[in-house]
Design a protein around this motif. Structure first.
Motif, PDB file in Angstrom:
ATOM      1  N   GLN A   4       0.837  -1.199   0.000  1.00 33.01           N
ATOM      2  CA  GLN A   4       0.000   0.000   0.000  1.00 33.01           C
ATOM      3  C   GLN A   4       0.873   1.250   0.000  1.00 33.01           C
ATOM      4  OE1 GLN A   4      -2.627  -0.369   3.406  1.00 33.01           O
ATOM      5  NE2 GLN A   4      -4.250  -1.196   2.109  1.00 33.01           N
ATOM      6  N   ALA A   5       0.315   2.307  -0.522  1.00 35.16           N
ATOM      7  CA  ALA A   5       1.025   3.588  -0.517  1.00 35.16           C
ATOM      8  C   ALA A   5       1.431   3.949   0.910  1.00 35.16           C
ATOM      9  CB  ALA A   5       0.138   4.679  -1.106  1.00 35.16           C
ATOM     10  N   GLY A   6       2.649   4.427   1.044  1.00 35.04           N
ATOM     11  CA  GLY A   6       3.194   4.745   2.355  1.00 35.04           C
ATOM     12  C   GLY A   6       3.982   3.616   2.970  1.00 35.04           C
ATOM     13  N   GLY A   7       3.882   2.440   2.398  1.00 29.89           N
ATOM     14  CA  GLY A   7       4.575   1.278   2.926  1.00 29.89           C
ATOM     15  C   GLY A   7       6.018   1.179   2.459  1.00 29.89           C
ATOM     16  N   SER A   8       6.652   0.066   2.823  1.00 29.35           N
ATOM     17  CA  SER A   8       8.065  -0.151   2.536  1.00 29.35           C
ATOM     18  C   SER A   8       8.278  -1.515   1.909  1.00 29.35           C
ATOM     19  CB  SER A   8       8.886  -0.069   3.827  1.00 29.35           C
ATOM     20  OG  SER A   8       8.699   1.164   4.482  1.00 29.35           O
ATOM     21  N   LEU A   9       9.357  -1.614   1.151  1.00 28.44           N
ATOM     22  CA  LEU A   9       9.807  -2.887   0.592  1.00 28.44           C
ATOM     23  C   LEU A   9      11.323  -2.854   0.515  1.00 28.44           C
ATOM     24  CD1 LEU A   9       7.587  -3.825  -2.510  1.00 28.44           C
ATOM     25  CD2 LEU A   9       7.823  -5.127  -0.397  1.00 28.44           C
ATOM     26  N   ARG A  10      11.941  -4.023   0.614  1.00 30.66           N
ATOM     27  CA  ARG A  10      13.365  -4.123   0.360  1.00 30.66           C
ATOM     28  C   ARG A  10      13.594  -5.123  -0.761  1.00 30.66           C
ATOM     29  NH1 ARG A  10      18.294  -6.072   4.281  1.00 30.66           N
ATOM     30  NH2 ARG A  10      17.355  -8.115   3.851  1.00 30.66           N
ATOM     31  N   LEU A  11      14.189  -4.657  -1.830  1.00 30.56           N
ATOM     32  CA  LEU A  11      14.565  -5.518  -2.940  1.00 30.56           C
ATOM     33  C   LEU A  11      15.981  -6.032  -2.727  1.00 30.56           C
ATOM     34  CD1 LEU A  11      13.233  -3.447  -5.981  1.00 30.56           C
ATOM     35  CD2 LEU A  11      12.013  -5.087  -4.531  1.00 30.56           C
ATOM     36  N   SER A  12      16.194  -7.259  -3.177  1.00 32.48           N
ATOM     37  CA  SER A  12      17.528  -7.857  -3.126  1.00 32.48           C
ATOM     38  C   SER A  12      17.935  -8.290  -4.512  1.00 32.48           C
ATOM     39  CB  SER A  12      17.530  -9.075  -2.191  1.00 32.48           C
ATOM     40  OG  SER A  12      17.181  -8.716  -0.878  1.00 32.48           O
ATOM     41  N   CYS A  13      19.231  -8.277  -4.747  1.00 31.32           N
ATOM     42  CA  CYS A  13      19.785  -8.735  -6.016  1.00 31.32           C
ATOM     43  C   CYS A  13      21.000  -9.604  -5.685  1.00 31.32           C
ATOM     44  CB  CYS A  13      20.191  -7.557  -6.883  1.00 31.32           C
ATOM     45  SG  CYS A  13      21.036  -8.003  -8.417  1.00 31.32           S
ATOM     46  N   ALA A  14      20.866 -10.894  -5.938  1.00 26.92           N
ATOM     47  CA  ALA A  14      21.974 -11.812  -5.701  1.00 26.92           C
ATOM     48  C   ALA A  14      22.973 -11.698  -6.847  1.00 26.92           C
ATOM     49  CB  ALA A  14      21.452 -13.236  -5.589  1.00 26.92           C
ATOM     50  N   VAL A  15      24.218 -11.509  -6.492  1.00 26.10           N
ATOM     51  CA  VAL A  15      25.279 -11.319  -7.476  1.00 26.10           C
ATOM     52  C   VAL A  15      26.200 -12.531  -7.464  1.00 26.10           C
ATOM     53  CG1 VAL A  15      27.151  -9.808  -8.219  1.00 26.10           C
ATOM     54  CG2 VAL A  15      25.167  -8.840  -7.015  1.00 26.10           C
ATOM     55  N   SER A  16      26.424 -13.122  -8.621  1.00 27.87           N
ATOM     56  CA  SER A  16      27.326 -14.262  -8.721  1.00 27.87           C
ATOM     57  C   SER A  16      28.217 -14.081  -9.931  1.00 27.87           C
ATOM     58  CB  SER A  16      26.543 -15.577  -8.806  1.00 27.87           C
ATOM     59  OG  SER A  16      25.708 -15.587  -9.944  1.00 27.87           O
ATOM     60  N   GLY A  17      29.261 -14.904  -9.991  1.00 24.93           N
ATOM     61  CA  GLY A  17      30.223 -14.788 -11.073  1.00 24.93           C
ATOM     62  C   GLY A  17      31.475 -14.101 -10.591  1.00 24.93           C
TER      63      GLY A  17
END
Length: 124
Positions: free
Chosen positions: A13-26
């Motif tokens: 919902q608007a006003g909320g939070s999220l955390r995105l992750s990006c796994a890096v390999s190589g």
């Protein structure tokens, strides 16, 4: 060669939070600039934020710099995007990318490696 895989998207919902992750390999021991971009249908990819890997200097787009924070953990090879006070206009597919330019590089073509993207939807 670097492989990137995003996770953490979803509906919020608007006003909320999220955390995105990006796994890096190589070849993670090399110097890169890692970035987050976002894209909505019919529009060009929009730069969100970038960070030196492993250095740590950051650069955020003006549209998000007071709400989003890019960070990385080089011990476990994860790139993050912490998103606060989300707005419906933040709805997009968010992708992480890796390149060899400077941290202020905002053009998608300068980034060589891309993840598949993760959908973020912000409801009003």
């Amino acid at each position: 060669q670097v492989h990137l895989s995003e996770s953490g998207g979803g509906l919020v919902q608007a006003g909320g939070s999220l955390r995105l992750s990006c796994a890096v390999s190589g070849h993670t021991t090399r110097r890169y600039v890692m970035a987050w971009f976002r894209q909505t249908p019919g529009k060009e990819r929009e730069f969100v934020a970038a960070i030196e890997w492993p250095g740590g200097n950051t650069y955020h787009a003006d549209s998000v710099k007071d709400r989003f924070t890019i960070s990385r953990d080089t011990d476990i090879n994860i790139l993050y995007l912490q998103m606060e006070r989300l707005k419906p206009d933040d709805t997009a597919v968010y992708s992480c990318a890796a390149g060899t330019g400077l941290v202020h590089t905002t053009t998608p073509i300068a980034y060589t490696f891309w993840g598949q993207g993760t959908q973020v939807t912000v409801s009003s």
